[in-house]
Design a protein around this motif. Structure first.
Motif, mmCIF file in Angstrom:
data_model
loop_
_atom_site.group_PDB
_atom_site.id
_atom_site.type_symbol
_atom_site.label_atom_id
_atom_site.label_comp_id
_atom_site.label_asym_id
_atom_site.label_seq_id
_atom_site.Cartn_x
_atom_site.Cartn_y
_atom_site.Cartn_z
ATOM 1 N N ALA A 246 -21.787 47.282 -55.023
ATOM 2 C CA ALA A 246 -21.802 47.546 -53.584
ATOM 3 C C ALA A 246 -23.182 48.029 -53.161
ATOM 4 N N GLY A 247 -23.806 47.337 -52.221
ATOM 5 C CA GLY A 247 -25.136 47.753 -51.767
ATOM 6 C C GLY A 247 -26.198 47.589 -52.834
ATOM 7 N N ILE A 248 -26.009 46.583 -53.696
ATOM 8 C CA ILE A 248 -26.958 46.284 -54.785
ATOM 9 C C ILE A 248 -27.467 44.862 -54.565
ATOM 10 N N SER A 249 -28.803 44.690 -54.606
ATOM 11 C CA SER A 249 -29.350 43.368 -54.305
ATOM 12 C C SER A 249 -29.181 42.395 -55.466
ATOM 13 N N GLY A 250 -29.176 42.935 -56.705
ATOM 14 C CA GLY A 250 -29.020 42.052 -57.864
ATOM 15 C C GLY A 250 -30.345 41.635 -58.468
ATOM 16 N N ALA B 83 -24.562 52.802 -61.203
ATOM 17 C CA ALA B 83 -25.546 52.848 -60.126
ATOM 18 C C ALA B 83 -26.728 51.953 -60.482
ATOM 19 N N SER B 84 -27.414 51.455 -59.459
ATOM 20 C CA SER B 84 -28.653 50.716 -59.703
ATOM 21 C C SER B 84 -29.785 51.718 -59.887
ATOM 22 N N ARG B 85 -30.904 51.234 -60.364
ATOM 23 C CA ARG B 85 -32.034 52.134 -60.558
ATOM 24 C C ARG B 85 -32.553 52.667 -59.226
ATOM 25 N N ALA B 86 -32.517 51.837 -58.192
ATOM 26 C CA ALA B 86 -32.965 52.340 -56.893
ATOM 27 C C ALA B 86 -32.115 53.538 -56.485
ATOM 28 N N ILE C 171 -33.246 41.179 -61.251
ATOM 29 C CA ILE C 171 -33.053 40.662 -62.610
ATOM 30 C C ILE C 171 -32.813 41.801 -63.606
ATOM 31 N N GLN C 172 -33.482 42.948 -63.392
ATOM 32 C CA GLN C 172 -33.301 44.051 -64.344
ATOM 33 C C GLN C 172 -31.906 44.662 -64.228
ATOM 34 N N HIS C 173 -31.312 44.579 -63.041
ATOM 35 C CA HIS C 173 -29.940 45.062 -62.894
ATOM 36 C C HIS C 173 -28.971 44.062 -63.520
ATOM 37 N N ARG C 174 -29.209 42.787 -63.244
ATOM 38 C CA ARG C 174 -28.319 41.744 -63.784
ATOM 39 C C ARG C 174 -28.280 41.797 -65.305
ATOM 40 N N VAL D 193 -20.397 43.372 -52.627
ATOM 41 C CA VAL D 193 -20.322 43.670 -51.196
ATOM 42 C C VAL D 193 -21.741 43.990 -50.753
ATOM 43 N N ASN D 194 -22.273 43.203 -49.819
ATOM 44 C CA ASN D 194 -23.653 43.387 -49.404
ATOM 45 C C ASN D 194 -23.804 42.825 -47.999
ATOM 46 N N LYS D 195 -24.588 43.515 -47.173
ATOM 47 C CA LYS D 195 -24.669 43.005 -45.799
ATOM 48 C C LYS D 195 -25.688 41.877 -45.646
ATOM 49 N N GLY E 111 -25.627 50.886 -55.018
ATOM 50 C CA GLY E 111 -27.076 50.751 -55.042
ATOM 51 C C GLY E 111 -27.733 51.489 -53.901
ATOM 52 N N ARG E 112 -28.952 51.085 -53.604
ATOM 53 C CA ARG E 112 -29.709 51.723 -52.526
ATOM 54 C C ARG E 112 -28.947 51.656 -51.198
ATOM 55 N N GLY E 113 -28.167 50.594 -51.047
ATOM 56 C CA GLY E 113 -27.411 50.412 -49.814
ATOM 57 C C GLY E 113 -26.400 51.520 -49.539
ATOM 58 N N PHE F 198 -25.921 57.167 -65.298
ATOM 59 C CA PHE F 198 -24.986 56.139 -64.836
ATOM 60 C C PHE F 198 -25.698 54.834 -64.468
ATOM 61 N N GLN F 199 -26.998 54.777 -64.712
ATOM 62 C CA GLN F 199 -27.745 53.559 -64.359
ATOM 63 C C GLN F 199 -27.320 52.371 -65.226
ATOM 64 N N VAL F 200 -27.050 51.266 -64.553
ATOM 65 C CA VAL F 200 -26.693 50.026 -65.240
ATOM 66 C C VAL F 200 -27.910 49.107 -65.219
ATOM 67 N N GLY F 201 -28.238 48.493 -66.343
ATOM 68 C CA GLY F 201 -29.331 47.531 -66.336
ATOM 69 C C GLY F 201 -30.213 47.622 -67.555
ATOM 70 N N GLN F 202 -31.319 46.941 -67.447
ATOM 71 C CA GLN F 202 -32.260 46.807 -68.559
ATOM 72 C C GLN F 202 -32.663 48.142 -69.156
ATOM 73 N N THR F 203 -32.961 49.118 -68.311
ATOM 74 C CA THR F 203 -33.361 50.424 -68.844
ATOM 75 C C THR F 203 -32.241 51.442 -68.700
ATOM 76 N N GLY F 204 -31.051 50.971 -68.417
ATOM 77 C CA GLY F 204 -29.897 51.863 -68.368
ATOM 78 C C GLY F 204 -28.853 51.380 -69.354
ATOM 79 N N GLY G 163 -20.985 41.932 -45.726
ATOM 80 C CA GLY G 163 -20.610 42.899 -44.698
ATOM 81 C C GLY G 163 -21.104 44.276 -45.062
ATOM 82 N N ASP G 164 -20.865 45.208 -44.146
ATOM 83 C CA ASP G 164 -21.287 46.590 -44.342
ATOM 84 C C ASP G 164 -20.305 47.277 -45.295
ATOM 85 N N LEU G 165 -20.829 47.837 -46.363
ATOM 86 C CA LEU G 165 -19.935 48.446 -47.349
ATOM 87 C C LEU G 165 -19.146 49.612 -46.764
ATOM 88 N N PHE G 166 -19.676 50.226 -45.713
ATOM 89 C CA PHE G 166 -18.959 51.357 -45.099
ATOM 90 C C PHE G 166 -17.781 50.890 -44.245
HETATM 91 C C1 FAD Z 1 -39.122 48.004 -66.218
HETATM 92 C C2 FAD Z 1 -38.070 47.999 -65.166
HETATM 93 C C3 FAD Z 1 -36.799 48.329 -65.541
HETATM 94 C C4 FAD Z 1 -35.767 48.355 -64.601
HETATM 95 N N1 FAD Z 1 -34.529 48.668 -65.024
HETATM 96 C C5 FAD Z 1 -33.512 48.651 -64.134
HETATM 97 C C6 FAD Z 1 -32.190 48.962 -64.553
HETATM 98 O O1 FAD Z 1 -31.928 49.268 -65.720
HETATM 99 N N2 FAD Z 1 -31.213 48.928 -63.637
HETATM 100 C C7 FAD Z 1 -31.442 48.612 -62.317
HETATM 101 O O2 FAD Z 1 -30.485 48.598 -61.524
HETATM 102 N N3 FAD Z 1 -32.675 48.330 -61.905
HETATM 103 C C8 FAD Z 1 -33.732 48.353 -62.771
HETATM 104 N N4 FAD Z 1 -34.994 48.103 -62.326
HETATM 105 C C9 FAD Z 1 -35.232 48.026 -60.865
HETATM 106 C C10 FAD Z 1 -34.928 46.685 -60.226
HETATM 107 O O3 FAD Z 1 -36.087 45.883 -60.251
HETATM 108 C C11 FAD Z 1 -34.536 46.890 -58.729
HETATM 109 O O4 FAD Z 1 -35.588 47.571 -58.072
HETATM 110 C C12 FAD Z 1 -33.241 47.678 -58.526
HETATM 111 O O5 FAD Z 1 -32.203 47.159 -59.330
HETATM 112 C C13 FAD Z 1 -32.843 47.621 -57.067
HETATM 113 O O6 FAD Z 1 -31.686 48.412 -56.841
HETATM 114 P P1 FAD Z 1 -30.761 48.114 -55.576
HETATM 115 O O7 FAD Z 1 -30.196 46.752 -55.706
HETATM 116 O O8 FAD Z 1 -29.787 49.227 -55.447
HETATM 117 O O9 FAD Z 1 -31.765 48.266 -54.347
HETATM 118 P P2 FAD Z 1 -32.336 47.169 -53.347
HETATM 119 O O10 FAD Z 1 -32.960 46.039 -54.069
HETATM 120 O O11 FAD Z 1 -33.134 47.914 -52.347
HETATM 121 O O12 FAD Z 1 -31.033 46.587 -52.675
HETATM 122 C C14 FAD Z 1 -30.168 47.304 -51.815
HETATM 123 C C15 FAD Z 1 -29.143 46.303 -51.282
HETATM 124 O O13 FAD Z 1 -28.184 46.988 -50.484
HETATM 125 C C16 FAD Z 1 -27.847 46.195 -49.337
HETATM 126 N N5 FAD Z 1 -27.337 47.106 -48.319
HETATM 127 C C17 FAD Z 1 -28.021 48.060 -47.640
HETATM 128 N N6 FAD Z 1 -27.194 48.741 -46.816
HETATM 129 C C18 FAD Z 1 -25.948 48.206 -46.964
HETATM 130 C C19 FAD Z 1 -24.666 48.464 -46.392
HETATM 131 N N7 FAD Z 1 -24.459 49.447 -45.498
HETATM 132 N N8 FAD Z 1 -23.635 47.689 -46.768
HETATM 133 C C20 FAD Z 1 -23.797 46.695 -47.664
HETATM 134 N N9 FAD Z 1 -24.991 46.419 -48.259
HETATM 135 C C21 FAD Z 1 -26.049 47.158 -47.908
HETATM 136 C C22 FAD Z 1 -29.137 45.488 -48.989
HETATM 137 O O14 FAD Z 1 -28.854 44.288 -48.292
HETATM 138 C C23 FAD Z 1 -29.762 45.221 -50.384
HETATM 139 O O15 FAD Z 1 -29.360 43.946 -50.887
HETATM 140 C C24 FAD Z 1 -36.034 48.051 -63.240
HETATM 141 C C25 FAD Z 1 -37.324 47.716 -62.862
HETATM 142 C C26 FAD Z 1 -38.343 47.682 -63.804
HETATM 143 C C27 FAD Z 1 -39.715 47.299 -63.366
#
Ligand code: FAD
Ligand code: AMP
Lengths: 256, 309
Positions: free
Chosen positions: B253-257, B222-225, B259-262, B274-276, B197-199, B236-242, B292-295
């Protein structure tokens, strides 16, 4: 080129959502927003208007509070709106919704209808195809790119492992994914201008539709329950051993 | 006997699942437009295969297949008509529903003999039981609903010759572009999916996610972020729109979870996070989580995995 953009107001998908006592989507909360994918449909419609001229009409079917969504689309830049609002609509199935929207489309002049690929509440993702069946217009669904040249629309239909190029003559129906653009925010000027834009409110009788609601539905919801939570897992803090602990877990589960 | 009509688009896992589910309900008659689909139907216990031959049908989108399916549904008069819940499956089901003015249930995750369907609402937060009240049970079935179980047989084959009517030639498919998946298993079908994910923080660092995926023989997600930020391609996006995935093991790893990802991974058998941030919602659904830190965590895990091999 005249474009109709279809938007649906839905409960915010990022917040808790529920069904009401009649097992319908609870729309009474304050957390209603424009269908998240519909924002991309609006942006696509506005960009096509900017490139090809014409007007953008927003069409929605929904309860009174859906006016907020209509106003937002007008503030983003749409020219006028048609809002179908009728208490008899609640509890309709997708087929009935499509019949109502098709009747409204029959009253409008359009070259292109743009919709979201799916709504974010019921999320069936079928409305554009249902409308194609009812209006006789071709449907090019799931677009990540739209081009119009002369009277031909060409889209890239997104697939898991690539895309297909589809093309058809106008008038046509297109639906879009969130990969297509980045929706704009309404400007202050847009918000002011939206107040003066025409919104036509129609009831089912105006459209000559007599059958709607639960009695006309071809499906029924029998019951609803919250998804049972997954059994609580084991969470460990990394104090220098986290990776090894993870590998131990994967080995115990026979993934390595 | 209960008659089940099943549209088999290809020889993939999702199609095998729908055939398996159909078999638990009654006698399956499969609709196949090519040999691979017909072979899959035989392998997964169809009693009968409609082997449709229609020259040029692949040059057009949805419409001509919808006509064939509508005609077969009308003449076979099944109790259930099942299709995979894919963009194509849903589009075809929608067209059949309008043509026959029939009930339509999408994204079904279970079906009972009396036609009661289980569906997810609100990205899976709510589970609904529903039923068609008009016509047969027309349903699109979500991936991961059943474990595909082969039951090889020799189905009766009925050849169906169809032509593409002019009215069905409105949407032309002028090009098909497949973006190669590489050596990794396909995301939707993989036994193991490792997602970042974004992490993960950058495109370069997704190499770490790839290494973990390769060590476990899995696909990368991958997450959408992460896809929005350009760390990894959108497909490779996983989730509601992937893509919706339902692997044996899902590593986030580095995905917050959110609802759209879940929505796209919650039916995975084993979920690892794995998430810090100890408060990340993903831990609420994880079977095993490392705060913990995914790295730090992933490279150490990789080393330990290599040692065990
Ligand atoms: C209509 C709509 C459709 C959507 N469809 C999807 C979809 O299909 N799939 C999807 O995934 N999302 C979708 N989303 C987006 C969703 O709402 C979230 O914004 C997205 O899933 C967040 O991705 P993320 O978890 O990677 O990022 P974030 O929410 O920013 O989370 C990043 C996480 O990484 C952790 N982190 C950061 N650095 C580290 C590190 N070094 N080590 C360990 N952990 C670390 C942080 O603690 C945080 O929990 C959709 C949203 C909308 C509105
Ligand atoms: N009630 C409605 N009013 C206007 N547009 C709608 C309505 N329902 C669905 N749509 C459009 O059809 C798309 C797909 O919806 P659905 O088939 O419900 O997932 C949405 O993204 C909207 O663009």
């Amino acid at each position: 080129m005249n474009i109709v953009v279809l938007v649906k107001q839905v409960p915010d998908s990022g917040l808790a959502r529920q069904l009401d006592a009649q097992l319908r989507v609870d729309r009474n909360g304050a957390n209603n927003v424009m269908g998240e994918l519909d924002e991309y449909a609006v942006e696509a419609a506005l960009q096509l208007k900017e490139a090809h001229g014409g007007e953008v009409t927003v069409l929605t079917l929904g309860p009174g509070q859906a006016t907020e969504t209509v106003r937002k689309v007008l503030a983003m830049g749409a020219d006028k709106a048609v809002h179908i609002e009728d208490d008899a609509v609640g509890g309709s199935d997708a087929l009935t919704t499509s019949a109502i929207l098709a009747a409204a489309l029959g009253r409008l002049e359009w070259d292109l209808v743009v919709a979201g690929a799916e709504s974010t509440d019921s999320g069936m993702g079928v409305m554009p195809q249902l409308l194609a069946a009812r209006t006789g217009a071709p449907a090019l669904t799931g677009a990540r790119k739209i081009d119009i040249a002369e009277r031909t629309v060409t889209v890239e239909h997104q697939r898991a492992n690539g895309y297909d190029v589809l093309s058809a003559n106008l008038p046509a129906i297109v639906s879009v994914w969130d990969t297509i653009n980045t929706p704009r925010y309404p400007s202050l000027k847009g918000i002011m201008a939206a107040k003066r834009k025409p919104v036509e409110t129609l009831a089912l009788a105006d459209l000559g539709v007599s059958e709607a609601g639960p009695a006309a539905a071809r499906n029924e919801v029998l019951s609803a329950a919250e998804r049972p939570p997954r059994a609580a897992g084991q969470i460990v803090a990394d104090e220098g051993q986290g990776g090894d602990a993870l590998a131990d877990f994967l080995a115990a589960e026979k993934f390595i | 006997m209960t008659d089940i009509l099943v549209y088999v688009p290809n020889s993939g896992k999702h199609a095998a699942e729908v055939l398996t589910l159909g078999r638990t309900l009654g006698d399956v008659s499969a609709i196949a437009f090519d040999d691979a689909a017909a072979a899959l139907a035989g392998e997964y216990g169809a009693a009968k295969v409609y082997r449709v031959d229609a020259a040029g049908i692949d040059d057009y989108f949805v419409d001509p297949k919808a006509t064939v399916l509508t005609d077969l549904a009308r003449s076979a008069a099944p109790d259930f008509f099942l299709l995979p819940s894919t963009d194509e499956g849903k589009a075809l089901a929608a067209r059949v529903a309008v043509a026959l003015d029939n009930g339509l249930l999408t994204d079904v995750s279970g079906l009972e003999a009396d036609g009661t369907a289980t569906q997810d609402a609100f990205a899976g937060a709510t589970v609904v039981k529903s039923k068609s009240t008009k016509g047969f049970t027309l349903a699109t079935v979500k991936t991961g609903s059943t474990e595909p179980a082969p039951a090889p047989g020799a189905p009766a084959v009925e050849a169906v010759a169809a032509t593409v009517a002019e009215a069905d030639q409105r949407v032309r498919v002028t090009e098909r572009v497949d973006e190669p998946a590489g050596d990794r298993p396909g995301l939707a079908e993989a036994r193991v999916v490792v997602s970042g994910g974004r992490g993960v923080g950058s495109a370069e660092d997704f190499a770490l996610i790839e290494r973990v995926a390769d060590a476990l023989g899995g696909a990368v997600g991958a997450s959408r972020a992460a896809t929005d930020a350009g760390y990894y391609p959108h497909k490779f996006q996983v989730g509601q729109t992937g893509t919706t995935v339902s692997p044996q093991l899902y590593v986030a790893a580095g995905i917050s979870g959110a609802i759209q990802h879940r929505a796209g991974m919650q039916t995975s058998r084993v979920i690892v996070a794995v998430n810090k941030d100890a408060d990340a919602p993903i831990f609420g659904m994880a079977d095993y989580g490392v705060v913990g830190d995914l790295f730090q965590v992933l490279p150490q895990a990789l080393e330990a995995i290599e040692k065990r091999k």
